[in-house]
Design a protein around this motif. Structure first.
Motif, PDB file in Angstrom:
ATOM      1  N   PRO A  37       0.832  -1.207   0.000  1.00 50.10           N
ATOM      2  CA  PRO A  37       0.000   0.000   0.000  1.00 50.10           C
ATOM      3  C   PRO A  37       0.867   1.257   0.000  1.00 50.10           C
ATOM      4  CG  PRO A  37      -0.742  -1.568   1.666  1.00 50.10           C
ATOM      5  CD  PRO A  37       0.587  -2.061   1.159  1.00 50.10           C
ATOM      6  N   SER A  38       0.447   2.246  -0.765  1.00 52.89           N
ATOM      7  CA  SER A  38       1.209   3.499  -0.786  1.00 52.89           C
ATOM      8  C   SER A  38       0.251   4.667  -0.880  1.00 52.89           C
ATOM      9  CB  SER A  38       2.200   3.524  -1.944  1.00 52.89           C
ATOM     10  OG  SER A  38       1.552   3.767  -3.152  1.00 52.89           O
ATOM     11  N   GLY A  39      -0.530   4.832   0.156  1.00 54.89           N
ATOM     12  CA  GLY A  39      -1.415   5.980   0.186  1.00 54.89           C
ATOM     13  C   GLY A  39      -2.874   5.629   0.015  1.00 54.89           C
ATOM     14  N   LYS A  40      -3.676   6.665   0.002  1.00 49.22           N
ATOM     15  CA  LYS A  40      -5.126   6.529  -0.050  1.00 49.22           C
ATOM     16  C   LYS A  40      -5.591   6.277  -1.482  1.00 49.22           C
ATOM     17  CE  LYS A  40      -9.250   9.121   1.374  1.00 49.22           C
ATOM     18  NZ  LYS A  40      -9.735  10.461   1.785  1.00 49.22           N
ATOM     19  N   ALA A  41      -6.644   5.480  -1.619  1.00 44.80           N
ATOM     20  CA  ALA A  41      -7.202   5.184  -2.933  1.00 44.80           C
ATOM     21  C   ALA A  41      -7.827   6.426  -3.559  1.00 44.80           C
ATOM     22  CB  ALA A  41      -8.238   4.073  -2.816  1.00 44.80           C
ATOM     23  N   GLU A  42      -7.893   6.405  -4.894  1.00 40.76           N
ATOM     24  CA  GLU A  42      -8.606   7.459  -5.616  1.00 40.76           C
ATOM     25  C   GLU A  42     -10.102   7.333  -5.294  1.00 40.76           C
ATOM     26  OE1 GLU A  42      -7.220   9.771  -7.774  1.00 40.76           O
ATOM     27  OE2 GLU A  42      -5.291   9.036  -7.067  1.00 40.76           O
ATOM     28  N   PRO A  43     -10.860   8.433  -5.466  1.00 42.86           N
ATOM     29  CA  PRO A  43     -12.315   8.353  -5.243  1.00 42.86           C
ATOM     30  C   PRO A  43     -12.940   7.266  -6.105  1.00 42.86           C
ATOM     31  CG  PRO A  43     -11.644  10.625  -5.560  1.00 42.86           C
ATOM     32  CD  PRO A  43     -10.437   9.776  -5.861  1.00 42.86           C
ATOM     33  N   ARG A  44     -13.886   6.549  -5.520  1.00 44.11           N
ATOM     34  CA  ARG A  44     -14.506   5.441  -6.235  1.00 44.11           C
ATOM     35  C   ARG A  44     -15.283   5.935  -7.442  1.00 44.11           C
ATOM     36  NH1 ARG A  44     -17.893   0.413  -3.611  1.00 44.11           N
ATOM     37  NH2 ARG A  44     -18.500  -0.569  -5.574  1.00 44.11           N
ATOM     38  N   LEU A  45     -15.139   5.211  -8.552  1.00 45.72           N
ATOM     39  CA  LEU A  45     -15.821   5.587  -9.787  1.00 45.72           C
ATOM     40  C   LEU A  45     -17.224   5.004  -9.798  1.00 45.72           C
ATOM     41  CD1 LEU A  45     -12.760   4.867 -12.041  1.00 45.72           C
ATOM     42  CD2 LEU A  45     -13.784   7.109 -11.677  1.00 45.72           C
ATOM     43  N   PRO A  46     -18.109   5.543 -10.652  1.00 44.62           N
ATOM     44  CA  PRO A  46     -19.459   4.976 -10.757  1.00 44.62           C
ATOM     45  C   PRO A  46     -19.394   3.505 -11.136  1.00 44.62           C
ATOM     46  CG  PRO A  46     -19.304   7.055 -11.936  1.00 44.62           C
ATOM     47  CD  PRO A  46     -17.910   6.680 -11.529  1.00 44.62           C
ATOM     48  N   ASP A  47     -20.215   2.694 -10.475  1.00 44.58           N
ATOM     49  CA  ASP A  47     -20.217   1.261 -10.735  1.00 44.58           C
ATOM     50  C   ASP A  47     -20.775   0.972 -12.125  1.00 44.58           C
ATOM     51  OD1 ASP A  47     -19.228   0.817  -8.223  1.00 44.58           O
ATOM     52  OD2 ASP A  47     -21.212   0.607  -7.330  1.00 44.58           O
ATOM     53  N   ARG A  48     -20.133   0.045 -12.792  1.00 45.86           N
ATOM     54  CA  ARG A  48     -20.680  -0.467 -14.046  1.00 45.86           C
ATOM     55  C   ARG A  48     -20.774  -1.978 -13.936  1.00 45.86           C
ATOM     56  NH1 ARG A  48     -18.043   2.655 -19.278  1.00 45.86           N
ATOM     57  NH2 ARG A  48     -19.180   4.601 -19.008  1.00 45.86           N
ATOM     58  N   VAL A  49     -21.716  -2.536 -14.674  1.00 46.73           N
ATOM     59  CA  VAL A  49     -21.939  -3.976 -14.640  1.00 46.73           C
ATOM     60  C   VAL A  49     -21.927  -4.511 -16.062  1.00 46.73           C
ATOM     61  CG1 VAL A  49     -23.636  -5.756 -14.142  1.00 46.73           C
ATOM     62  CG2 VAL A  49     -23.238  -3.942 -12.495  1.00 46.73           C
ATOM     63  N   TYR A  50     -21.236  -5.619 -16.259  1.00 51.75           N
ATOM     64  CA  TYR A  50     -21.244  -6.298 -17.550  1.00 51.75           C
ATOM     65  C   TYR A  50     -22.352  -7.341 -17.532  1.00 51.75           C
ATOM     66  CZ  TYR A  50     -19.760  -9.420 -21.313  1.00 51.75           C
ATOM     67  OH  TYR A  50     -19.721 -10.208 -22.434  1.00 51.75           O
ATOM     68  N   ILE A  51     -23.236  -7.271 -18.504  1.00 52.63           N
ATOM     69  CA  ILE A  51     -24.318  -8.252 -18.620  1.00 52.63           C
ATOM     70  C   ILE A  51     -23.927  -9.287 -19.659  1.00 52.63           C
ATOM     71  CG2 ILE A  51     -26.732  -8.610 -19.168  1.00 52.63           C
ATOM     72  CD1 ILE A  51     -27.320  -5.813 -18.296  1.00 52.63           C
ATOM     73  N   HIS A  52     -23.902 -10.537 -19.259  1.00 51.81           N
ATOM     74  CA  HIS A  52     -23.531 -11.588 -20.225  1.00 51.81           C
ATOM     75  C   HIS A  52     -24.476 -11.529 -21.421  1.00 51.81           C
ATOM     76  CE1 HIS A  52     -22.745 -15.498 -22.003  1.00 51.81           C
ATOM     77  NE2 HIS A  52     -21.637 -15.544 -21.269  1.00 51.81           N
ATOM     78  N   PRO A  53     -23.916 -11.572 -22.633  1.00 47.50           N
ATOM     79  CA  PRO A  53     -24.735 -11.369 -23.836  1.00 47.50           C
ATOM     80  C   PRO A  53     -25.837 -12.406 -24.022  1.00 47.50           C
ATOM     81  CG  PRO A  53     -22.489 -12.005 -24.409  1.00 47.50           C
ATOM     82  CD  PRO A  53     -22.493 -11.687 -22.945  1.00 47.50           C
ATOM     83  N   PRO A  85     -16.984   5.692 -23.362  1.00 49.79           N
ATOM     84  CA  PRO A  85     -18.329   5.647 -23.930  1.00 49.79           C
ATOM     85  C   PRO A  85     -18.770   4.239 -24.330  1.00 49.79           C
ATOM     86  CG  PRO A  85     -16.777   6.274 -25.629  1.00 49.79           C
ATOM     87  CD  PRO A  85     -15.965   5.964 -24.378  1.00 49.79           C
ATOM     88  N   HIS A  86     -17.896   3.245 -24.146  1.00 53.85           N
ATOM     89  CA  HIS A  86     -18.185   1.902 -24.668  1.00 53.85           C
ATOM     90  C   HIS A  86     -18.821   0.976 -23.635  1.00 53.85           C
ATOM     91  CE1 HIS A  86     -14.697   3.451 -27.097  1.00 53.85           C
ATOM     92  NE2 HIS A  86     -15.587   3.210 -28.031  1.00 53.85           N
ATOM     93  N   GLY A  87     -18.952   1.437 -22.415  1.00 53.98           N
ATOM     94  CA  GLY A  87     -19.566   0.587 -21.399  1.00 53.98           C
ATOM     95  C   GLY A  87     -18.599  -0.364 -20.736  1.00 53.98           C
ATOM     96  N   HIS A  88     -17.287  -0.161 -20.950  1.00 57.15           N
ATOM     97  CA  HIS A  88     -16.313  -1.017 -20.273  1.00 57.15           C
ATOM     98  C   HIS A  88     -16.314  -0.713 -18.774  1.00 57.15           C
ATOM     99  CE1 HIS A  88     -15.257  -1.945 -24.261  1.00 57.15           C
ATOM    100  NE2 HIS A  88     -14.350  -1.015 -24.472  1.00 57.15           N
ATOM    101  N   LEU A  89     -15.821  -1.652 -18.001  1.00 56.34           N
ATOM    102  CA  LEU A  89     -15.724  -1.458 -16.553  1.00 56.34           C
ATOM    103  C   LEU A  89     -14.563  -0.508 -16.263  1.00 56.34           C
ATOM    104  CD1 LEU A  89     -16.302  -5.124 -15.298  1.00 56.34           C
ATOM    105  CD2 LEU A  89     -17.970  -3.376 -15.938  1.00 56.34           C
ATOM    106  N   ILE A  90     -14.836   0.561 -15.519  1.00 54.96           N
ATOM    107  CA  ILE A  90     -13.846   1.611 -15.280  1.00 54.96           C
ATOM    108  C   ILE A  90     -13.130   1.374 -13.951  1.00 54.96           C
ATOM    109  CG2 ILE A  90     -13.475   4.091 -15.100  1.00 54.96           C
ATOM    110  CD1 ILE A  90     -16.145   4.470 -16.540  1.00 54.96           C
ATOM    111  N   LEU A  91     -11.801   1.331 -14.007  1.00 52.01           N
ATOM    112  CA  LEU A  91     -10.991   1.098 -12.809  1.00 52.01           C
ATOM    113  C   LEU A  91      -9.897   2.149 -12.697  1.00 52.01           C
ATOM    114  CD1 LEU A  91     -10.380  -2.769 -13.138  1.00 52.01           C
ATOM    115  CD2 LEU A  91     -12.350  -1.605 -12.155  1.00 52.01           C
ATOM    116  N   HIS A  92      -9.405   2.333 -11.496  1.00 51.57           N
ATOM    117  CA  HIS A  92      -8.218   3.142 -11.263  1.00 51.57           C
ATOM    118  C   HIS A  92      -6.987   2.249 -11.372  1.00 51.57           C
ATOM    119  CE1 HIS A  92     -10.116   6.864 -10.170  1.00 51.57           C
ATOM    120  NE2 HIS A  92     -10.783   6.337  -9.175  1.00 51.57           N
ATOM    121  N   SER A  93      -5.931   2.773 -11.928  1.00 49.99           N
ATOM    122  CA  SER A  93      -4.683   2.018 -11.976  1.00 49.99           C
ATOM    123  C   SER A  93      -4.084   1.929 -10.581  1.00 49.99           C
ATOM    124  CB  SER A  93      -3.699   2.702 -12.925  1.00 49.99           C
ATOM    125  OG  SER A  93      -2.529   1.936 -13.036  1.00 49.99           O
TER     126      SER A  93
END
Length: 304
Positions: free
Chosen positions: A160-176, A204-212
């Motif tokens: 660990p090296s510090g505090k996490a970035e603010p949480r991003l809006p949740d996205r969900v992948y729906i199995h096709p 804009p593609h609906g991918h799951l958004i994460l912090h590095s």
DNA sequence: TCGCCTGCCACTTTTGAAGCGA
DNA sequence: ATCGCTTCAAAAGTGGCAGGCG
């Protein structure tokens, strides 16, 4: 068979579940959160769909509490059994490629995230049992932060090296294939190999958004639904497998993870022997073949 | 200076259209 | 006309690397 991508083509293969969460952190302006509403959608259908989800137990909107974390990736002896949040009695899920995940987890799994979106490898592949063969279900996957820390690769391990970035809006992948009958889902393993991860907060593609450089835990959700737009949801079951925990990166930090990915991922064949980077990796991969190495799964050795 | 991110590269696999014969 | 199989080109998916940025 309904397909979300057909009903909501502008969504791509994944999208937020429900309206944007209230953002209390001032570093994430409301305007940015609003950007995830996908204004091009057929709002009638979407509202119908999402209202059904929202009517279900709140397990999807609010992640269930996670168990105490191991001290650091790559150091835990063996992950505990998968945990489930259930309102679907008798339904169970098992991780199909568990051995591969364990191999990666023993080193400290890293997942590349890019602006355009990068697939997960290994992908989450599960088998389900105990479903009503006639009933219809949705299969969902999301990824949630494990803790409130940012991580840094310290040469030999993640710390660990510090505090996490603010949480991003949740996205969900729906199995096709969703929604499909229980018989369909139980016929063969369900693969989420098309899920893509991105670090673009305006994706804009609906991918799951994460912090590095953050630690994440994938979760699989099963929702019983008579129809796509039903207001009557028969229950939800959420599953997670501790061995699928990973740290998101924009470039691999641990060389052993790079070696494992090259050895196990068919698309990375070009980096094995005879590939353009064979000079760099071939000696090491050869050593993996001739020496019993805990970092190389058996299925990988068989490919050489 | 350092850590992290981005765009491009060469390579492989996957996908789907086109062509062909039964 | 339909179906199944094969072929082939385009698209998509890999990690590495050099350079940019804060």
């Amino acid at each position: 068979m309904y397909h979300p991508r057909e009903l909501y083509p502008s969504l791509g293969t994944g999208y937020r579940l429900g309206p944007p969460q209230p953002v209390s952190d001032s570093s994430f302006p409301p305007a940015l959160a609003e950007g995830y509403r996908y204004p091009d959608l057929d709002t009638t259908k979407l509202d119908c769909f999402l209202s059904g989800i929202e009517a279900a137990p709140r397990t999807l909107a609010a992640p269930p509490p996670l168990p105490p974390l191991p001290p650091a990736l790559g150091t835990e002896p063996s992950p505990p059994a998968p945990e489930a949040l259930h309102s679907l009695p008798g339904v169970s899920l098992s991780l199909e490629n568990q051995e591969l995940w364990k191999e990666f987890n023993s080193v400290g799994t890293e997942m590349i995230i890019t602006k355009a979106g990068r697939r997960m490898f290994p992908a989450c592949r599960v088998s389900v049992s105990g479903l009503d063969p006639e009933a219809r279900y949705l299969f969902l996957l999301d990824v949630v932060p494990v803790d409130g820390a940012r991580y840094r690769w310290q040469g030999r391990r993640w710390e660990p090296s510090g505090k996490a970035e603010p949480r991003l809006p949740d996205r969900v992948y729906i199995h096709p294939d969703s929604p499909a009958t229980g018989a369909h889902w139980m016929r063969q393993p369900v693969s989420f190999h098309r899920v893509k991860l991105t670090n673009s907060t305006l994706d804009p593609h609906g991918h799951l958004i994460l912090h590095s450089m953050h630690k994440y835990q994938p979760r699989v959700h099963l929702v019983r639904a008579a129809q796509l737009c039903s207001q009557h949801w028969g229950g939800v079951a959420s599953f997670r497998f501790p061995e699928t925990m990973f740290i998101s990166v924009t470039a691999y930090q641990n060389p052993r993870i790079t070696q494992l990915k090259i050895a196990a991922n068919p698309f990375a064949k070009g980096f094995r022997e005879n590939g353009r980077n064979c000079k760099r990796w071939a000696p090491f991969i050869h050593s993996l073949i001739h020496v019993t190495n805990p970092y190389l799964p058996p299925m990988c050795q068989a490919q050489f």
